[in-house]
Every structure is written in C-alpha cells, then in structure tokens.
Design a protein around this motif. Structure first.
Motif, mmCIF file in Angstrom:
data_model
loop_
_atom_site.group_PDB
_atom_site.id
_atom_site.type_symbol
_atom_site.label_atom_id
_atom_site.label_comp_id
_atom_site.label_asym_id
_atom_site.label_seq_id
_atom_site.Cartn_x
_atom_site.Cartn_y
_atom_site.Cartn_z
ATOM 1 N N VAL A 1 37.853 82.267 22.343
ATOM 2 C CA VAL A 1 38.774 81.181 22.045
ATOM 3 C C VAL A 1 38.706 80.190 22.963
ATOM 4 O O VAL A 1 39.082 79.075 22.573
ATOM 5 C CB VAL A 1 40.316 81.790 21.971
ATOM 6 N N LEU A 2 38.884 80.349 24.282
ATOM 7 C CA LEU A 2 38.809 79.374 25.281
ATOM 8 C C LEU A 2 37.609 78.474 25.030
ATOM 9 O O LEU A 2 37.922 77.075 25.273
ATOM 10 C CB LEU A 2 38.477 80.167 26.809
ATOM 11 N N MET A 3 36.345 78.810 24.514
ATOM 12 C CA MET A 3 35.408 77.968 24.638
ATOM 13 C C MET A 3 35.574 77.174 23.138
ATOM 14 O O MET A 3 35.172 76.066 23.337
ATOM 15 C CB MET A 3 34.029 78.739 24.614
ATOM 16 N N ILE B 1 33.439 73.700 23.972
ATOM 17 C CA ILE B 1 32.385 74.160 24.639
ATOM 18 C C ILE B 1 31.428 74.946 23.898
ATOM 19 O O ILE B 1 31.794 75.880 23.188
ATOM 20 C CB ILE B 1 32.669 74.975 25.940
ATOM 21 N N GLY B 2 30.117 74.332 23.548
ATOM 22 C CA GLY B 2 29.277 74.838 22.641
ATOM 23 C C GLY B 2 28.769 76.145 22.776
ATOM 24 O O GLY B 2 28.423 76.274 24.116
ATOM 25 N N GLU C 1 36.496 81.574 35.076
ATOM 26 C CA GLU C 1 36.402 81.048 36.190
ATOM 27 C C GLU C 1 34.759 80.204 36.230
ATOM 28 O O GLU C 1 34.711 79.036 36.689
ATOM 29 C CB GLU C 1 36.228 81.806 37.431
ATOM 30 N N THR C 2 33.917 81.009 35.671
ATOM 31 C CA THR C 2 32.316 80.077 35.619
ATOM 32 C C THR C 2 32.543 79.011 34.415
ATOM 33 O O THR C 2 32.038 77.949 34.806
ATOM 34 C CB THR C 2 31.601 81.468 34.967
ATOM 35 N N LEU C 3 33.194 79.234 33.525
ATOM 36 C CA LEU C 3 33.266 78.083 32.563
ATOM 37 C C LEU C 3 34.206 77.048 33.172
ATOM 38 O O LEU C 3 33.748 75.624 33.073
ATOM 39 C CB LEU C 3 33.948 78.704 31.172
ATOM 40 N N ALA C 4 35.253 77.227 34.076
ATOM 41 C CA ALA C 4 35.855 76.097 34.664
ATOM 42 C C ALA C 4 34.924 75.290 35.595
ATOM 43 O O ALA C 4 35.084 74.153 35.860
ATOM 44 C CB ALA C 4 37.219 76.792 35.091
ATOM 45 N N GLU C 5 34.153 76.256 36.214
ATOM 46 C CA GLU C 5 33.229 75.478 37.182
ATOM 47 C C GLU C 5 32.090 74.764 36.519
ATOM 48 O O GLU C 5 32.043 73.449 37.103
ATOM 49 C CB GLU C 5 32.754 76.587 38.055
ATOM 50 N N ARG C 6 31.819 75.181 35.596
ATOM 51 C CA ARG C 6 30.590 74.349 34.818
ATOM 52 C C ARG C 6 31.078 73.337 34.026
ATOM 53 O O ARG C 6 30.243 72.495 33.520
ATOM 54 C CB ARG C 6 29.749 75.442 33.965
ATOM 55 N N HIS C 7 32.541 73.361 33.565
ATOM 56 C CA HIS C 7 33.055 72.101 32.523
ATOM 57 C C HIS C 7 34.130 71.649 33.337
ATOM 58 O O HIS C 7 35.280 71.908 32.711
ATOM 59 C CB HIS C 7 33.066 73.053 31.310
ATOM 60 N N PRO C 8 34.135 70.860 34.423
ATOM 61 C CA PRO C 8 35.317 70.474 34.969
ATOM 62 C C PRO C 8 36.143 69.507 34.062
ATOM 63 O O PRO C 8 37.175 69.103 34.479
ATOM 64 C CB PRO C 8 34.908 69.854 36.263
ATOM 65 N N ASP C 9 35.161 68.739 33.367
ATOM 66 C CA ASP C 9 35.846 67.838 32.689
ATOM 67 C C ASP C 9 36.893 68.333 31.538
ATOM 68 O O ASP C 9 37.501 67.610 30.846
ATOM 69 C CB ASP C 9 34.627 66.872 31.627
ATOM 70 N N ARG C 10 36.609 69.618 31.308
ATOM 71 C CA ARG C 10 37.531 70.212 30.036
ATOM 72 C C ARG C 10 38.889 70.850 30.787
ATOM 73 O O ARG C 10 39.872 71.009 29.786
ATOM 74 C CB ARG C 10 36.790 71.410 29.425
ATOM 75 N N GLN C 11 39.015 70.530 31.799
ATOM 76 C CA GLN C 11 40.332 70.888 32.588
ATOM 77 C C GLN C 11 40.787 72.177 31.905
ATOM 78 O O GLN C 11 42.069 72.250 31.551
ATOM 79 C CB GLN C 11 41.412 69.520 32.282
ATOM 80 N N LEU C 12 40.192 73.226 32.396
ATOM 81 C CA LEU C 12 40.584 74.624 31.669
ATOM 82 C C LEU C 12 41.675 75.255 32.695
ATOM 83 O O LEU C 12 42.449 75.933 31.981
ATOM 84 C CB LEU C 12 39.408 75.505 31.635
ATOM 85 N N TRP C 13 41.803 74.721 33.853
ATOM 86 C CA TRP C 13 43.052 74.994 34.789
ATOM 87 C C TRP C 13 43.791 73.698 35.050
ATOM 88 O O TRP C 13 43.428 72.769 34.678
ATOM 89 C CB TRP C 13 42.594 75.702 35.977
ATOM 90 N N PRO C 14 45.122 73.882 35.027
ATOM 91 C CA PRO C 14 46.097 72.715 35.200
ATOM 92 C C PRO C 14 45.416 71.883 36.411
ATOM 93 O O PRO C 14 44.813 72.579 37.607
ATOM 94 C CB PRO C 14 47.308 73.169 35.725
ATOM 95 N N ALA C 15 45.587 70.432 36.398
ATOM 96 C CA ALA C 15 45.003 69.657 37.533
ATOM 97 C C ALA C 15 45.955 69.750 38.494
ATOM 98 O O ALA C 15 45.366 69.686 39.727
ATOM 99 C CB ALA C 15 45.063 68.224 36.664
ATOM 100 N N ASP C 16 47.149 70.072 38.472
ATOM 101 C CA ASP C 16 48.223 69.951 39.430
ATOM 102 C C ASP C 16 47.941 71.343 40.340
ATOM 103 O O ASP C 16 47.767 72.255 39.831
ATOM 104 C CB ASP C 16 49.635 69.874 39.001
#
Length: 229
Positions: free
Chosen positions: A20-22, A27-28, A77-92
């Motif tokens: 669901v996250l991807m 994220i393909g 966490e791996t996806l958040a690192e590799r796809h920073p443009d997707r903002q998988l974690w909140p920016a603040d």
C-alpha cells in the motif's frame, strides 16, 4: 524495478503495509505473491520465501540494485531514503518523530487485536466481533489506545490522514482498519470516518480488490470459519 514478495492479500497484514505504501506513493514495483500453504519447514511457501529471506517471512523487498530488505519497518525506512521526493514521513521534525513513534508502536504492539481479530478482508463477522468485544479486555484496551492516538493526531494535523497527508503511519495502520471493518468493533464517528477514508485510498482500494479476487480459502488463517459457504 523493485520486486516485492508478499503473501495472500486477503490475510497477509504485514505484506499489505509496504504494498500500500508503494502503490499509494506512486513508487513503481513488481510483486511476487507467494501463496500461503503452510508455514512449516518444507512447505512450498516456506521454501520459496527462504530462498530470498533467511528469516522465512514476507514481505521482502529486492531493490533495483539487488539489495534484499525484509521487515516492514526496514522496508519503509529504505523506501523513505530512496524516494525523498515522495515525503513518506512528515516534513516537520517533530511530526516526523511522532510518526516514527506511532509506526513503531503498531509494529510491536496491539497483540490482542492482532491475535483475536486476524486480518480477513473478504469476511464480515459482526457476531464474532461482538463476542470478542464482550470477552476480550485486551482487544478493548487496544481499540481504546487506537481511538486515543488517532483522535489526537487527526485533531492536531487536521486530517484527512493521521499527519495530514498520507504517510508511512497510515500504511502501517491500514491493516488495522481492515480488521475494524471485518469484525466491526465499536468506534466513535471521527475514527470510523478515518477508517473509511483509509479504505477508500486508491492504494488500499486496489489491495482490497485483489484480496476479494483471490478466492483462496485458507482454513488455518480463519479460526472463526470452516469454509465460506
């Protein structure tokens, strides 16, 4: 393209999280479904998953460069690192710390709810849910914690998701939403509305549609039913 190994979509709550996250984040990936037949050594499922994950469990993510990642938190966490443009974690930073905290709480907690209300997207079991609610204090405590947590986050961030926009936290709690729908446990209106919004997310709706299409009854995953007749 990354490859995600998953189990049956009707039952595999752990697999649902990264899928669901991807999907929701755009994220393909390719998926490979390893059908649950049994979990013991020598079963087809166990043999297949051990070929990619020494822990013998799904989900497993194989990245573009061949890195193998298992455990849903590690995958997220791996996806958040590799796809920073997707903002998988909140920016603040403060919101991000809270999102990590409640995600880890889901990862490690809510044992009574998980045990007594296994994910079964195809089913609707209101009578079972009523008995569980009556007899299982641990389930009532888990739901009370969910209501407290989700209410605070929705009030703080204004919805529609826990931290405003969709994040890893919502992906991790999506299987809980499925449980709350299957067994339907008592929820205040604000929380029931959040559950409905999660179920309507395109990524979640796609998983639900695939789960309903499986038609693959696994008796060891359904303690409350002998069949689907």
């Amino acid at each position: 393209m990354p490859l995600l190994y998953i189990g049956n979509k009707n039952y595999s709550s752990w697999s649902m999280r990264p899928w669901v996250l991807m999907r929701q984040a755009g994220i393909g990936f390719e998926e490979r479904l390893l059908r649950f037949d049994a979990f013991e050594a020598g079963s087809a499922f166990h043999t297949a998953v051990r070929a990619v994950n020494p822990a013998g469990k799904v989900p497993v993510l194989v990245t573009d460069d061949g890195t193998v990642v298992w455990d849903t938190l590690a995958i997220a966490e791996t996806l958040a690192e590799r796809h920073p443009d997707r903002q998988l974690w909140p920016a603040d930073p403060a919101a991000r710390a809270r999102a990590r905290s409640v995600t880890a709480e889901m990862h490690a907690g809510f044992g009574a709810l998980r045990s007594h209300c296994p994910m079964n997207i195809e089913a609707r079991l209101p009578e079972i849910g009523a008995l569980i609610w009556r007899d299982q204090a641990g389930v009532r405590a888990d739901v009370a914690r969910l209501v407290q947590m989700w209410s605070e986050l929705l009030d703080t961030h204004g919805g529609p998701m826990l931290f405003g926009a969709f994040s890893i936290a919502d992906a991790f709690y999506a299987p809980v939403c499925m449980r709350l729908l299957t067994y339907p446990l008592p929820l205040p209106p604000q929380i029931a509305a959040y559950v409905d919004r999660v179920a309507a997310l395109p990524g979640v709706a796609a998983w639900i549609a695939d789960a309903l299409a499986e038609q693959d009854f696994r008796d060891f995953e359904e303690p409350y039913r002998l069949d689907r007749t």
